[in-house]
Design an enzyme around this catalytic site. Sequence first.
Site, PDB file in Angstrom:
ATOM      1  N   ASN A 161       0.856  -1.185   0.000  1.00 58.21           N
ATOM      2  CA  ASN A 161       0.000   0.000   0.000  1.00 58.21           C
ATOM      3  C   ASN A 161       0.899   1.243   0.000  1.00 58.21           C
ATOM      4  O   ASN A 161       1.461   1.601   1.031  1.00 58.21           O
ATOM      5  CB  ASN A 161      -0.906  -0.014   1.248  1.00 58.21           C
ATOM      6  CG  ASN A 161      -1.783   1.221   1.332  1.00 58.21           C
ATOM      7  OD1 ASN A 161      -1.912   1.976   0.366  1.00 58.21           O
ATOM      8  ND2 ASN A 161      -2.393   1.438   2.488  1.00 58.21           N
ATOM      9  N   LYS A 184      -0.003   4.214  -0.346  1.00 56.47           N
ATOM     10  CA  LYS A 184      -0.735   5.385   0.172  1.00 56.47           C
ATOM     11  C   LYS A 184      -0.559   6.558  -0.811  1.00 56.47           C
ATOM     12  O   LYS A 184      -0.555   6.337  -2.010  1.00 56.47           O
ATOM     13  CB  LYS A 184      -0.265   5.727   1.574  1.00 56.47           C
ATOM     14  CG  LYS A 184      -0.257   4.507   2.499  1.00 56.47           C
ATOM     15  CD  LYS A 184      -0.116   4.844   3.928  1.00 56.47           C
ATOM     16  CE  LYS A 184       0.031   3.556   4.715  1.00 56.47           C
ATOM     17  NZ  LYS A 184      -0.164   3.709   6.120  1.00 56.47           N
ATOM     18  N   HIS A 232      -9.757   0.872   4.548  1.00 50.79           N
ATOM     19  CA  HIS A 232      -8.500   1.102   5.267  1.00 50.79           C
ATOM     20  C   HIS A 232      -8.779   2.071   6.428  1.00 50.79           C
ATOM     21  O   HIS A 232      -9.583   2.994   6.296  1.00 50.79           O
ATOM     22  CB  HIS A 232      -7.455   1.693   4.309  1.00 50.79           C
ATOM     23  CG  HIS A 232      -6.085   1.704   4.896  1.00 50.79           C
ATOM     24  ND1 HIS A 232      -5.679   2.666   5.783  1.00 50.79           N
ATOM     25  CD2 HIS A 232      -5.040   0.851   4.759  1.00 50.79           C
ATOM     26  CE1 HIS A 232      -4.427   2.418   6.158  1.00 50.79           C
ATOM     27  NE2 HIS A 232      -4.021   1.306   5.541  1.00 50.79           N
ATOM     28  N   GLU A 277      -7.218   4.513   7.528  1.00 54.11           N
ATOM     29  CA  GLU A 277      -7.003   5.938   7.228  1.00 54.11           C
ATOM     30  C   GLU A 277      -8.222   6.519   6.509  1.00 54.11           C
ATOM     31  O   GLU A 277      -8.553   7.691   6.664  1.00 54.11           O
ATOM     32  CB  GLU A 277      -5.718   6.110   6.397  1.00 54.11           C
ATOM     33  CG  GLU A 277      -4.488   5.933   7.270  1.00 54.11           C
ATOM     34  CD  GLU A 277      -3.248   5.456   6.530  1.00 54.11           C
ATOM     35  OE1 GLU A 277      -3.211   5.515   5.294  1.00 54.11           O
ATOM     36  OE2 GLU A 277      -2.313   5.012   7.225  1.00 54.11           O
ATOM     37  N   GLU A 311      -5.676  -5.222  10.500  1.00 53.31           N
ATOM     38  CA  GLU A 311      -4.728  -4.118  10.624  1.00 53.31           C
ATOM     39  C   GLU A 311      -5.041  -3.343  11.908  1.00 53.31           C
ATOM     40  O   GLU A 311      -5.808  -2.361  11.875  1.00 53.31           O
ATOM     41  CB  GLU A 311      -4.858  -3.180   9.423  1.00 53.31           C
ATOM     42  CG  GLU A 311      -4.440  -3.798   8.118  1.00 53.31           C
ATOM     43  CD  GLU A 311      -3.754  -2.768   7.239  1.00 53.31           C
ATOM     44  OE1 GLU A 311      -2.595  -2.990   6.902  1.00 53.31           O
ATOM     45  OE2 GLU A 311      -4.370  -1.737   6.929  1.00 53.31           O
ATOM     46  N   GLY A 323       1.964   2.127  10.919  1.00 54.64           N
ATOM     47  CA  GLY A 323       2.935   3.227  10.850  1.00 54.64           C
ATOM     48  C   GLY A 323       3.596   3.572  12.169  1.00 54.64           C
ATOM     49  O   GLY A 323       4.269   4.587  12.283  1.00 54.64           O
ATOM     50  N   SER A 376       3.088  -2.161  10.518  1.00 56.41           N
ATOM     51  CA  SER A 376       4.528  -2.135  10.793  1.00 56.41           C
ATOM     52  C   SER A 376       5.235  -3.447  10.424  1.00 56.41           C
ATOM     53  O   SER A 376       6.116  -3.915  11.154  1.00 56.41           O
ATOM     54  CB  SER A 376       4.789  -1.768  12.256  1.00 56.41           C
ATOM     55  OG  SER A 376       4.324  -0.459  12.524  1.00 56.41           O
TER      56      SER A 376
HETATM   57  C1  PEP Z   1      -1.044   0.189   6.022  1.00 64.76           C
HETATM   58  O1  PEP Z   1      -1.094   1.365   5.728  1.00 64.76           O
HETATM   59  O2  PEP Z   1      -1.923  -0.576   5.641  1.00 64.76           O
HETATM   60  C2  PEP Z   1       0.075  -0.306   6.824  1.00 64.76           C
HETATM   61  C3  PEP Z   1       0.043  -1.521   7.247  1.00 64.76           C
HETATM   62  O3  PEP Z   1       1.089   0.585   7.073  1.00 64.76           O
HETATM   63  P1  PEP Z   1       2.502   0.269   7.789  1.00 64.76           P
HETATM   64  O4  PEP Z   1       3.041  -0.987   7.208  1.00 64.76           O
HETATM   65  O5  PEP Z   1       3.334   1.464   7.491  1.00 64.76           O
HETATM   66  O6  PEP Z   1       2.215   0.117   9.252  1.00 64.76           O
END
Ligand code: PEP
Length: 262
Positions: free
Chosen positions: A8, A10, A103, A105, A177, A183, A223
């Site tokens: 992803n 983003k 997601h 976000e 998630e 993040g 992460s």
């Molecule tokens: C995400 O945005 O779906 C995600 C898992 O981000 P990160 O790996 O940076 O935590």
Amino acid sequence: MKTLIVANWKMNPQTLREAKGLFNLVKRGVRNIERAEIVICPPFLYLLNLSRFKRENLNLKSDNLDLKLGAQNIFWEKKGAYTGEISPLMLKDAGCKYVIVGHSERRKYFGETDEIINKKLKAVFEAGLIPILCIGETEEQKNKGETRNVLKKQIKTALKRVSSYKLQVSGFCIAYEPIWAIGSGNSCEPKEAQKIRILIEKIISKIYSPKIAGRIRLLYGGSVNSKNAKSYIKEAGLDGLLVGGASLEPKEFIKVVKNIGT
Ligand code: PEP
């Protein structure tokens, strides 16, 4: 079944040139990796270009390359007066195979509710695209012991009036998630991820059946890096990973893919 690794990106990178560069490095780095299916989810604007770019440069006859494109979002209507939106058919036409839906976000910054996510999910199914439904609890919900109920509600509402047939034939994926892990560098322990995998399977078994639960691909995101990637597959028994930050660093992302097995 191959392990599914979803990148992803983003709202990155800032230019098409950089996007092509990143895509190209990943493409070269992951060819010959047979046990993984890789899906790159760039910003909408780059999809068509990367789709062409992928085909144009694909003369690696001796290589095995399972690299697909996905979108980070979708709108549920096919066409019409919906300024600024992108329809399922447009995504399909641009060479997309997968779509991330719900997601955290999007839930947080764009007010996406479980009901909106349900509409989007149904549109993805109808277009013959593969949805990756994101679910997860906040840190506060986790500390209050609400994880189970939060995930149950997110899954139940997202799948309202979705037939078991669609789940069986679509390749449907759910990505756990946890919001506190995204993040933050604070990833979920594989043991915890395993418990959540079992919980999600139970929720799906109750709504549909154990057979359907067995057909759904369950991913972990939050992460993920080259050091912890393998533990989610080998220890937690998950079917794949959703990678955010690390997918923008080609060397690290390629290591994630390589470390889960070639
Ligand atoms: C995400 O945005 O779906 C995600 C898992 O981000 P990160 O790996 O940076 O935590």
